[in-house]
Design a protein around this motif. Structure first.
Motif, PDB file in Angstrom:
ATOM      1  N   MET A  27      15.025  -0.376  -6.822  1.00  0.00           N
ATOM      2  CA  MET A  27      14.826  -0.821  -5.442  1.00  0.00           C
ATOM      3  C   MET A  27      15.363   0.220  -4.457  1.00  0.00           C
ATOM      4  SD  MET A  27      16.078  -4.403  -3.757  1.00  0.00           S
ATOM      5  CE  MET A  27      16.220  -4.593  -1.979  1.00  0.00           C
ATOM      6  N   GLU A  28      16.507   0.810  -4.773  1.00  0.00           N
ATOM      7  CA  GLU A  28      17.068   1.835  -3.899  1.00  0.00           C
ATOM      8  C   GLU A  28      16.170   3.077  -3.885  1.00  0.00           C
ATOM      9  OE1 GLU A  28      19.567   3.981  -1.352  1.00  0.00           O
ATOM     10  OE2 GLU A  28      19.280   1.837  -1.711  1.00  0.00           O
ATOM     11  N   LEU A  29      15.639   3.437  -5.059  1.00  0.00           N
ATOM     12  CA  LEU A  29      14.732   4.581  -5.135  1.00  0.00           C
ATOM     13  C   LEU A  29      13.472   4.324  -4.318  1.00  0.00           C
ATOM     14  CD1 LEU A  29      14.263   7.357  -6.493  1.00  0.00           C
ATOM     15  CD2 LEU A  29      13.165   6.140  -8.377  1.00  0.00           C
ATOM     16  N   LEU A  30      12.940   3.111  -4.407  1.00  0.00           N
ATOM     17  CA  LEU A  30      11.748   2.759  -3.636  1.00  0.00           C
ATOM     18  C   LEU A  30      12.055   2.769  -2.144  1.00  0.00           C
ATOM     19  CD1 LEU A  30       8.831   1.781  -3.460  1.00  0.00           C
ATOM     20  CD2 LEU A  30       9.654  -0.551  -3.857  1.00  0.00           C
ATOM     21  N   ARG A  31      13.218   2.248  -1.768  1.00  0.00           N
ATOM     22  CA  ARG A  31      13.599   2.223  -0.342  1.00  0.00           C
ATOM     23  C   ARG A  31      13.648   3.634   0.228  1.00  0.00           C
ATOM     24  NH1 ARG A  31      17.447   3.411   2.788  1.00  0.00           N
ATOM     25  NH2 ARG A  31      18.815   4.109   1.080  1.00  0.00           N
TER      26      ARG A  31
ATOM     27  N   GLY B 278       0.812  -1.211   0.000  1.00  0.00           N
ATOM     28  CA  GLY B 278       0.000   0.000   0.000  1.00  0.00           C
ATOM     29  C   GLY B 278       0.845   1.260   0.000  1.00  0.00           C
ATOM     30  N   GLN B 279       1.936   1.250   0.756  1.00  0.00           N
ATOM     31  CA  GLN B 279       2.810   2.414   0.804  1.00  0.00           C
ATOM     32  C   GLN B 279       3.587   2.578  -0.497  1.00  0.00           C
ATOM     33  OE1 GLN B 279       5.267   1.796   4.239  1.00  0.00           O
ATOM     34  NE2 GLN B 279       3.604   2.183   5.713  1.00  0.00           N
ATOM     35  N   ALA B 280       3.979   1.438  -1.094  1.00  0.00           N
ATOM     36  CA  ALA B 280       4.771   1.498  -2.320  1.00  0.00           C
ATOM     37  C   ALA B 280       3.973   2.058  -3.486  1.00  0.00           C
ATOM     38  CB  ALA B 280       5.297   0.101  -2.660  1.00  0.00           C
TER      39      ALA B 280
ATOM     40  N   VAL C 282       8.313  -2.704 -19.554  1.00  0.00           N
ATOM     41  CA  VAL C 282       8.908  -3.896 -20.160  1.00  0.00           C
ATOM     42  C   VAL C 282      10.050  -4.347 -19.255  1.00  0.00           C
ATOM     43  CG1 VAL C 282      10.096  -4.845 -22.164  1.00  0.00           C
ATOM     44  CG2 VAL C 282       8.309  -3.116 -22.474  1.00  0.00           C
ATOM     45  N   ARG C 283      10.040  -5.628 -18.856  1.00  0.00           N
ATOM     46  CA  ARG C 283      11.075  -6.165 -17.973  1.00  0.00           C
ATOM     47  C   ARG C 283      11.996  -7.097 -18.768  1.00  0.00           C
ATOM     48  NH1 ARG C 283       8.724  -8.250 -12.309  1.00  0.00           N
ATOM     49  NH2 ARG C 283      10.932  -7.886 -11.797  1.00  0.00           N
ATOM     50  N   SER C 284      13.287  -7.015 -18.462  1.00  0.00           N
ATOM     51  CA  SER C 284      14.240  -7.916 -19.107  1.00  0.00           C
ATOM     52  C   SER C 284      15.549  -7.905 -18.324  1.00  0.00           C
ATOM     53  CB  SER C 284      14.508  -7.494 -20.554  1.00  0.00           C
ATOM     54  OG  SER C 284      15.070  -6.199 -20.601  1.00  0.00           O
ATOM     55  N   ALA C 285      16.101  -9.080 -18.066  1.00  0.00           N
ATOM     56  CA  ALA C 285      17.446  -9.229 -17.481  1.00  0.00           C
ATOM     57  C   ALA C 285      17.685  -8.317 -16.287  1.00  0.00           C
ATOM     58  CB  ALA C 285      18.504  -8.988 -18.554  1.00  0.00           C
ATOM     59  N   GLU C 286      16.831  -8.435 -15.258  1.00  0.00           N
ATOM     60  CA  GLU C 286      17.002  -7.657 -14.024  1.00  0.00           C
ATOM     61  C   GLU C 286      16.973  -6.149 -14.269  1.00  0.00           C
ATOM     62  OE1 GLU C 286      16.999  -9.142 -11.076  1.00  0.00           O
ATOM     63  OE2 GLU C 286      16.786 -11.022 -12.163  1.00  0.00           O
ATOM     64  N   ALA C 287      16.246  -5.739 -15.278  1.00  0.00           N
ATOM     65  CA  ALA C 287      16.099  -4.311 -15.582  1.00  0.00           C
ATOM     66  C   ALA C 287      14.670  -4.061 -16.034  1.00  0.00           C
ATOM     67  CB  ALA C 287      17.093  -3.864 -16.650  1.00  0.00           C
TER      68      ALA C 287
ATOM     69  N   SER D 158      14.733  -7.830   1.347  1.00  0.00           N
ATOM     70  CA  SER D 158      13.965  -8.872   0.650  1.00  0.00           C
ATOM     71  C   SER D 158      12.499  -8.469   0.499  1.00  0.00           C
ATOM     72  CB  SER D 158      14.072 -10.201   1.401  1.00  0.00           C
ATOM     73  OG  SER D 158      13.587 -10.065   2.728  1.00  0.00           O
ATOM     74  N   ASP D 159      11.951  -7.773   1.519  1.00  0.00           N
ATOM     75  CA  ASP D 159      10.564  -7.312   1.427  1.00  0.00           C
ATOM     76  C   ASP D 159      10.424  -6.224   0.367  1.00  0.00           C
ATOM     77  OD1 ASP D 159       9.571  -9.028   3.382  1.00  0.00           O
ATOM     78  OD2 ASP D 159      10.124  -7.648   5.004  1.00  0.00           O
ATOM     79  N   ILE D 160      11.375  -5.304   0.338  1.00  0.00           N
ATOM     80  CA  ILE D 160      11.327  -4.246  -0.676  1.00  0.00           C
ATOM     81  C   ILE D 160      11.448  -4.847  -2.072  1.00  0.00           C
ATOM     82  CG2 ILE D 160      12.461  -2.174  -1.552  1.00  0.00           C
ATOM     83  CD1 ILE D 160      13.344  -1.548   1.279  1.00  0.00           C
ATOM     84  N   ALA D 161      12.328  -5.838  -2.222  1.00  0.00           N
ATOM     85  CA  ALA D 161      12.485  -6.491  -3.517  1.00  0.00           C
ATOM     86  C   ALA D 161      11.201  -7.187  -3.944  1.00  0.00           C
ATOM     87  CB  ALA D 161      13.644  -7.492  -3.456  1.00  0.00           C
ATOM     88  N   ALA D 162      10.508  -7.823  -2.989  1.00  0.00           N
ATOM     89  CA  ALA D 162       9.260  -8.509  -3.313  1.00  0.00           C
ATOM     90  C   ALA D 162       8.184  -7.509  -3.744  1.00  0.00           C
ATOM     91  CB  ALA D 162       8.785  -9.326  -2.106  1.00  0.00           C
ATOM     92  N   VAL D 163       8.118  -6.367  -3.059  1.00  0.00           N
ATOM     93  CA  VAL D 163       7.127  -5.356  -3.410  1.00  0.00           C
ATOM     94  C   VAL D 163       7.438  -4.743  -4.770  1.00  0.00           C
ATOM     95  CG1 VAL D 163       6.271  -3.066  -2.802  1.00  0.00           C
ATOM     96  CG2 VAL D 163       6.433  -4.819  -1.050  1.00  0.00           C
ATOM     97  N   LEU D 164       8.711  -4.458  -5.022  1.00  0.00           N
ATOM     98  CA  LEU D 164       9.085  -3.908  -6.321  1.00  0.00           C
ATOM     99  C   LEU D 164       8.740  -4.887  -7.446  1.00  0.00           C
ATOM    100  CD1 LEU D 164      10.485  -1.722  -8.046  1.00  0.00           C
ATOM    101  CD2 LEU D 164      12.644  -2.949  -7.646  1.00  0.00           C
ATOM    102  N   ASP D 165       9.005  -6.163  -7.206  1.00  0.00           N
ATOM    103  CA  ASP D 165       8.685  -7.188  -8.203  1.00  0.00           C
ATOM    104  C   ASP D 165       7.180  -7.208  -8.483  1.00  0.00           C
ATOM    105  OD1 ASP D 165       9.708  -9.413  -9.848  1.00  0.00           O
ATOM    106  OD2 ASP D 165       8.432 -10.636  -8.551  1.00  0.00           O
ATOM    107  N   TRP D 166       6.391  -7.090  -7.415  1.00  0.00           N
ATOM    108  CA  TRP D 166       4.923  -7.039  -7.547  1.00  0.00           C
ATOM    109  C   TRP D 166       4.492  -5.819  -8.348  1.00  0.00           C
ATOM    110  CZ3 TRP D 166       1.687  -3.314  -5.187  1.00  0.00           C
ATOM    111  CH2 TRP D 166       0.309  -3.570  -5.264  1.00  0.00           C
ATOM    112  N   MET D 167       5.084  -4.658  -8.076  1.00  0.00           N
ATOM    113  CA  MET D 167       4.732  -3.435  -8.783  1.00  0.00           C
ATOM    114  C   MET D 167       5.077  -3.536 -10.275  1.00  0.00           C
ATOM    115  SD  MET D 167       6.022  -0.559  -6.051  1.00  0.00           S
ATOM    116  CE  MET D 167       5.563   0.821  -7.091  1.00  0.00           C
TER     117      MET D 167
END
Length: 501
Positions: A212-216, A186-188, A282-287, A262-271
């Motif tokens: 991820m750093e920007l989201l953190r 919700g916060q993200a 568009v997602r590709s190769a960890e970018a 790990s939680d931030i990474a999971a939320v970013l992945d969800w977003m």
């Protein structure tokens, strides 16, 4: 991040009021010298608000794709949604959320060679985009379906509705992640505009570690700000839906410590999955990077923010009545800019409701201006305007508005309105002339609508049931140079007073 990018620009307002084959303009909507109201003591002079120094429309960057290039991308992405909207036609029943009943989902899957899940997903997209609309417990094709193949901007506005709802399409995480994740999600969502703006500025792939750093940082700022009483309002309309999707019925816990990476990474992945599901990322190769449609959506939102900030007169905080009263003195271009900013500054359903309420008043000029503002709102106002067809005071205006949504070539009122509706509209626009212009303008108002038979026009006017019919006919009788026409108007006015038909 939302986008309302109206189809009309700053072109002159179109003629929209009238009866018969000739369209007569509502006072104050003339846009060229040959149609302008004559100057005189009885006509309120229009003033154009002076823009502040340095203010102006933000130019589209050179090389930025035009709607004709972007719309095919949205059409391809929403092919199944269009197919199922055509297949469904008029559905007698849907569930209370507007979704297909199980039997219909199976039937759609068989007919369109889809799995049941794919059919349900396509139907959900069709609902979000406006290709279908819930009606009376069932569903019917939306106006956007009719315009889908010929109106590129309508396609983009439909896609932008899907983009606004990306949180609804983001996959719900496994149950094991629904603890702290529920709160972070919700916060993200509130940080999504910042991430999207960053991707827009970079205009290329960005490493997910950098996102991820920007989201953190954004989450940290929010956490520290919460202790000072500072609250950030999310510009993402479906933020609440995102939270409920992952939270279930749990009460939101308080987080006093920084979230784990790990939680931030999971939320970013969800977003990113949610934004990719609507075709914005568009997602590709960890970018990740914005798609052309994603760049368009972010750009449209930035332009909307600039529009709100740059209006010269600044009526966005006023009520609809105050807005319309002020814009009655503006020329069409500045008036349209004020309407656009006013609508953009509030939820569209609330804006439409306020404008329709203002249109129900006694001032016919403000009624006409309210529907000009609704034209700026575009297809998002259709549901409210369609409901207004049942109200006698709004019916002719609403019918013309709806016809214009489906016909960009120009609408002839006589093709849309019945004789009774046209007569009511003629009296209403004449009342606007009587209240806000020179009474001599009524002569042209008669000539423009009578088609050489003013007696018939007056007969219909007296039968219209309009509260101002008698005063309008009396005024015509007092100013018309043709004695026979004046007598006919006077007899009709007298008949209204006596209750005759």
């Amino acid at each position: 991040m939302t986008s309302r990018n109206p189809r009309d620009r700053d072109a002159p307002l179109p003629p929209t009021m009238g009866t018969g084959a000739t369209v007569t303009r509502l006072p104050g909507t003339a846009s060229r010298a040959d149609t302008a109201l004559p100057a005189g003591p009885g006509v309120p002079r229009r003033r154009t608000p002076r823009p502040a120094p340095g203010r102006g429309r933000v130019p589209v960057p050179e090389g930025f794709p035009v709607p004709a290039v972007l719309a095919p991308l949205a059409r391809r992405m929403l092919t199944d949604a269009v197919r199922i909207a055509h297949w469904a036609g008029e559905l007698a029943e849907v569930d209370k959320r507007g979704e297909l009943l199980p039997d219909d989902a199976r039937a759609a899957g068989r007919a369109l060679a889809m799995t049941v899940g794919a059919a349900a997903k396509a139907w959900g997209q069709a609902l979000l985009v406006g290709l279908v609309e819930p009606r009376d417990g069932g569903a019917a094709p939306g106006w956007r379906l009719h315009a889908w193949e010929r109106d590129d901007e309508a396609v983009l506005r439909g896609w932008s509705a899907l983009f606004d709802a990306w949180t609804l399409l983001a996959p719900v995480p496994p149950a094991a992640l629904r603890g702290v994740f529920a709160v972070l999600a919700g916060q993200a969502v509130d940080q999504a505009p910042q991430l999207l703006s960053f991707l827009h500025l970079v205009d290329g792939p960005v490493a997910e570690s950098e996102l991820m750093e920007l989201l953190r940082r954004g989450l940290d700022e929010r956490r520290h700000g919460a202790g000072t009483g500072f609250a950030t309002l999310s510009p993402v309309p479906h933020a609440a839906s995102a939270v409920s999707a992952v939270r279930g019925t749990c009460r939101e816990p308080q987080i006093d410590t920084p979230p784990a990476p790990s939680d931030i990474a999971a939320v970013l992945d969800w977003m990113l999955d949610g934004l990719a599901a609507v075709g914005a990322v568009v997602r590709s190769a960890e970018a990740a990077e914005l798609s052309p449609l994603g760049h368009w959506a972010v750009r449209a939102k930035l332009e909307e923010i600039c529009t709100v900030a740059q209006t010269a007169a600044g009526h966005i905080e006023q009520s609809a009545l105050e807005l319309l009263d002020a814009c009655a003195n503006y020329s069409p271009g500045p008036a349209r800019a004020e309407y656009r900013a006013w609508v953009a500054a509030r939820p569209v359903d609330r804006a439409v409701a306020e404008l329709l309420e203002a249109a129900r008043g006694d001032d016919a000029l403000l009624r006409g201006l309210a529907f000009e503002a609704l034209r700026v709102a575009g297809g998002t106002a259709e549901q409210g305007v369609r409901a207004a067809v049942d109200e006698a005071v709004l019916r002719p205006y609403a019918l013309l508005w709806l016809a214009e949504q489906l016909d960009e070539g120009g609408v002839v009122p006589s093709d849309v309105l019945s004789a009774e509706d046209a007569a009511w509209l003629w009296v209403d626009t004449a009342a606007a002339v009587l209240d806000h212009g020179e009474t001599e303008l009524l002569v042209g108002h008669v000539e423009g609508a009578s088609a050489g038979d003013p007696v018939r026009l007056f007969a219909r006017a007296r039968q219209s049931g309009h509260a101002r019919a008698a005063s309008v006919l009396t005024a015509v009788a007092g100013v018309h140079p043709d004695a026979a026409v004046a007598r006919a108007a006077r007899r009709s006015a007298f008949s209204v007073h006596r209750g005759g038909a």
